[in-house]
Write a protein that holds these residues in place. Structure first.
Motif, mmCIF file in Angstrom:
data_model
loop_
_atom_site.group_PDB
_atom_site.id
_atom_site.type_symbol
_atom_site.label_atom_id
_atom_site.label_comp_id
_atom_site.label_asym_id
_atom_site.label_seq_id
_atom_site.Cartn_x
_atom_site.Cartn_y
_atom_site.Cartn_z
ATOM 1 N N LEU A 141 -1.395 15.625 14.754
ATOM 2 C CA LEU A 141 -0.741 16.913 14.980
ATOM 3 C C LEU A 141 0.193 17.337 13.687
ATOM 4 O O LEU A 141 0.208 18.667 13.543
ATOM 5 C CB LEU A 141 0.445 16.612 16.121
ATOM 6 N N ASP A 142 0.285 16.345 12.815
ATOM 7 C CA ASP A 142 0.955 16.984 11.548
ATOM 8 C C ASP A 142 -0.145 17.044 10.291
ATOM 9 O O ASP A 142 0.419 17.101 9.307
ATOM 10 C CB ASP A 142 2.112 15.807 11.086
ATOM 11 N N GLY A 143 -1.076 16.957 10.691
ATOM 12 C CA GLY A 143 -2.342 17.186 9.623
ATOM 13 C C GLY A 143 -2.557 15.836 8.894
ATOM 14 O O GLY A 143 -2.672 15.925 7.616
ATOM 15 N N VAL A 144 -2.347 14.735 9.280
ATOM 16 C CA VAL A 144 -2.413 13.491 8.525
ATOM 17 C C VAL A 144 -3.399 12.518 9.318
ATOM 18 O O VAL A 144 -3.273 12.477 10.273
ATOM 19 C CB VAL A 144 -0.798 12.694 8.586
ATOM 20 N N LEU A 145 -4.159 12.028 8.359
ATOM 21 C CA LEU A 145 -5.114 11.089 8.933
ATOM 22 C C LEU A 145 -4.677 9.647 8.383
ATOM 23 O O LEU A 145 -3.961 9.349 7.366
ATOM 24 C CB LEU A 145 -6.530 11.509 8.426
ATOM 25 N N PHE A 146 -5.284 8.587 9.086
ATOM 26 C CA PHE A 146 -4.903 7.244 8.811
ATOM 27 C C PHE A 146 -5.227 7.078 7.384
ATOM 28 O O PHE A 146 -4.689 6.012 6.629
ATOM 29 C CB PHE A 146 -5.491 6.289 9.827
ATOM 30 N N ILE A 147 -6.465 7.841 6.725
ATOM 31 C CA ILE A 147 -6.803 7.457 5.341
ATOM 32 C C ILE A 147 -5.628 7.950 4.329
ATOM 33 O O ILE A 147 -5.589 7.609 3.462
ATOM 34 C CB ILE A 147 -8.127 7.847 5.143
ATOM 35 N N ASP A 148 -4.714 8.824 5.013
ATOM 36 C CA ASP A 148 -3.711 9.028 4.130
ATOM 37 C C ASP A 148 -2.602 8.167 3.881
ATOM 38 O O ASP A 148 -1.593 8.318 2.976
ATOM 39 C CB ASP A 148 -3.044 10.497 4.758
ATOM 40 N N HIS A 149 -2.594 7.280 4.543
ATOM 41 C CA HIS A 149 -1.712 5.879 4.575
ATOM 42 C C HIS A 149 -2.453 4.869 3.813
ATOM 43 O O HIS A 149 -1.708 3.879 3.596
ATOM 44 C CB HIS A 149 -1.289 5.401 5.673
ATOM 45 N N ALA A 152 -5.202 5.951 -2.787
ATOM 46 C CA ALA A 152 -5.962 7.103 -3.087
ATOM 47 C C ALA A 152 -7.562 6.751 -3.474
ATOM 48 O O ALA A 152 -8.473 7.448 -3.051
ATOM 49 C CB ALA A 152 -5.378 7.923 -4.378
ATOM 50 N N LEU A 153 -7.621 5.632 -4.276
ATOM 51 C CA LEU A 153 -8.979 5.217 -4.365
ATOM 52 C C LEU A 153 -9.791 4.924 -3.220
ATOM 53 O O LEU A 153 -11.012 5.639 -3.228
ATOM 54 C CB LEU A 153 -8.917 3.953 -5.499
ATOM 55 N N LYS A 154 -9.376 4.261 -2.270
ATOM 56 C CA LYS A 154 -10.069 3.863 -1.191
ATOM 57 C C LYS A 154 -10.192 5.280 -0.243
ATOM 58 O O LYS A 154 -11.344 5.451 0.268
ATOM 59 C CB LYS A 154 -9.313 2.742 -0.173
ATOM 60 N N ASN A 156 -10.598 8.401 -1.351
ATOM 61 C CA ASN A 156 -11.580 9.104 -1.936
ATOM 62 C C ASN A 156 -13.115 8.804 -1.834
ATOM 63 O O ASN A 156 -13.931 9.319 -1.827
ATOM 64 C CB ASN A 156 -11.103 9.323 -3.526
ATOM 65 N N MET A 157 -13.006 7.331 -1.860
ATOM 66 C CA MET A 157 -14.500 6.697 -1.542
ATOM 67 C C MET A 157 -14.910 6.962 -0.071
ATOM 68 O O MET A 157 -15.935 7.308 0.103
ATOM 69 C CB MET A 157 -14.324 5.077 -1.839
ATOM 70 N N ILE A 158 -13.986 6.882 0.826
ATOM 71 C CA ILE A 158 -14.581 7.056 2.205
ATOM 72 C C ILE A 158 -14.664 8.336 2.509
ATOM 73 O O ILE A 158 -15.546 8.765 3.083
ATOM 74 C CB ILE A 158 -13.283 6.895 3.201
ATOM 75 N N LEU A 159 -13.979 9.583 1.749
ATOM 76 C CA LEU A 159 -14.321 10.901 1.871
ATOM 77 C C LEU A 159 -15.338 11.185 1.016
ATOM 78 O O LEU A 159 -16.514 12.077 1.826
ATOM 79 C CB LEU A 159 -13.214 11.809 1.218
ATOM 80 N N ARG A 160 -15.936 10.686 0.092
ATOM 81 C CA ARG A 160 -17.213 10.777 -0.692
ATOM 82 C C ARG A 160 -18.350 10.615 0.394
ATOM 83 O O ARG A 160 -19.285 10.957 0.549
ATOM 84 C CB ARG A 160 -17.218 10.142 -2.051
ATOM 85 N N LYS A 161 -18.088 9.198 1.113
ATOM 86 C CA LYS A 161 -19.171 8.700 1.920
ATOM 87 C C LYS A 161 -19.352 9.704 3.125
ATOM 88 O O LYS A 161 -20.541 9.892 3.521
ATOM 89 C CB LYS A 161 -18.867 7.375 2.497
ATOM 90 N N LEU A 162 -18.278 10.230 3.580
ATOM 91 C CA LEU A 162 -18.310 11.274 4.997
ATOM 92 C C LEU A 162 -19.033 12.511 4.299
ATOM 93 O O LEU A 162 -19.915 13.077 5.326
ATOM 94 C CB LEU A 162 -16.827 11.664 5.504
ATOM 95 N N LEU A 163 -18.822 12.909 3.111
ATOM 96 C CA LEU A 163 -19.400 14.258 2.776
ATOM 97 C C LEU A 163 -20.925 13.740 2.645
ATOM 98 O O LEU A 163 -21.622 14.769 3.150
ATOM 99 C CB LEU A 163 -18.633 14.589 1.386
#
Length: 190
Positions: A141-149, A152-154, A156-163
């Motif tokens: 609800l506040d625009g935060v995903l669990f990956i924000d916790h 940054a390295l991990k 960004n790796m997840i976001l690249r895989k999702l893209l």
């Protein structure tokens, strides 16, 4: 009831802050019902309105579908009013971050205040998986995903895989039409 499309990261709508619900009316109850059906179908144990493209402070949860005593929880404008000093770590996943999991540290217990399905103010003490799930969904609800916790390295790796997966899916859909994917583990897909 209707199944709603679930947004996946890095969709920019997942990073926006949701607006409070002024009153729990038939429209909000319909949204809650549709979200619950969508969550069960995914399958998951929690879903926030921003995950289906609706920027309202609404979440649904059902951490134990077999337990008819508790059943699903419907929360409008949920807010943490108490949190323990003690932390707990839980391996989290998310319907908006499919097939990725990571340990996240959060307060072990919380008390949440919210409007229920009838618009009545409720408070609920949460621990264990329920505490994790409530905090995870309120983060949405506040625009935060669990990956924000996580680091940054991990992240960004997840976001690249999702893209990469999104581009591959778009290419496949263009070739033969849309294909719906299911989450692998509903215990972790909050």
């Amino acid at each position: 009831m209707a199944l709603l499309p679930i947004l996946t990261a890095p969709d920019p709508r997942l990073k926006k802050k949701s607006l409070p619900v002024e009153t729990v009316d038939d429209g909000v109850r319909q949204l809650m019902d549709d979200m619950l059906e969508t969550m069960y179908d995914a399958p998951g144990i929690g879903l926030a309105a921003p995950q289906v493209g609706v920027l309202k402070r609404v979440i649904v949860l059902d951490i134990d579908r077999e337990d008819t005593k508790t059943g699903p929880l419907f929360m409008a404008n949920p807010e943490i009013v108490e949190a323990s000093d003690e932390d707990a770590s839980y391996e989290e996943g998310c319907l908006s971050v499919p097939d990725h999991y990571s340990d996240v540290v959060r307060p072990a217990t919380v008390k949440v205040r919210y409007l229920d399905r009838d618009g009545l103010v409720q408070e609920l003490a949460c621990d264990g998986l329920l505490a994790t799930c409530v905090q995870h969904e309120i983060d949405h609800l506040d625009g935060v995903l669990f990956i924000d916790h996580i680091s940054a390295l991990k992240r960004n790796m997840i976001l690249r895989k999702l893209l990469k997966a999104r581009k591959e899916q778009e290419r496949e859909e263009a070739e033969r039409g849309p294909v719906k994917a299911k989450a692998k583990d509903p215990e972790h897909a909050i």
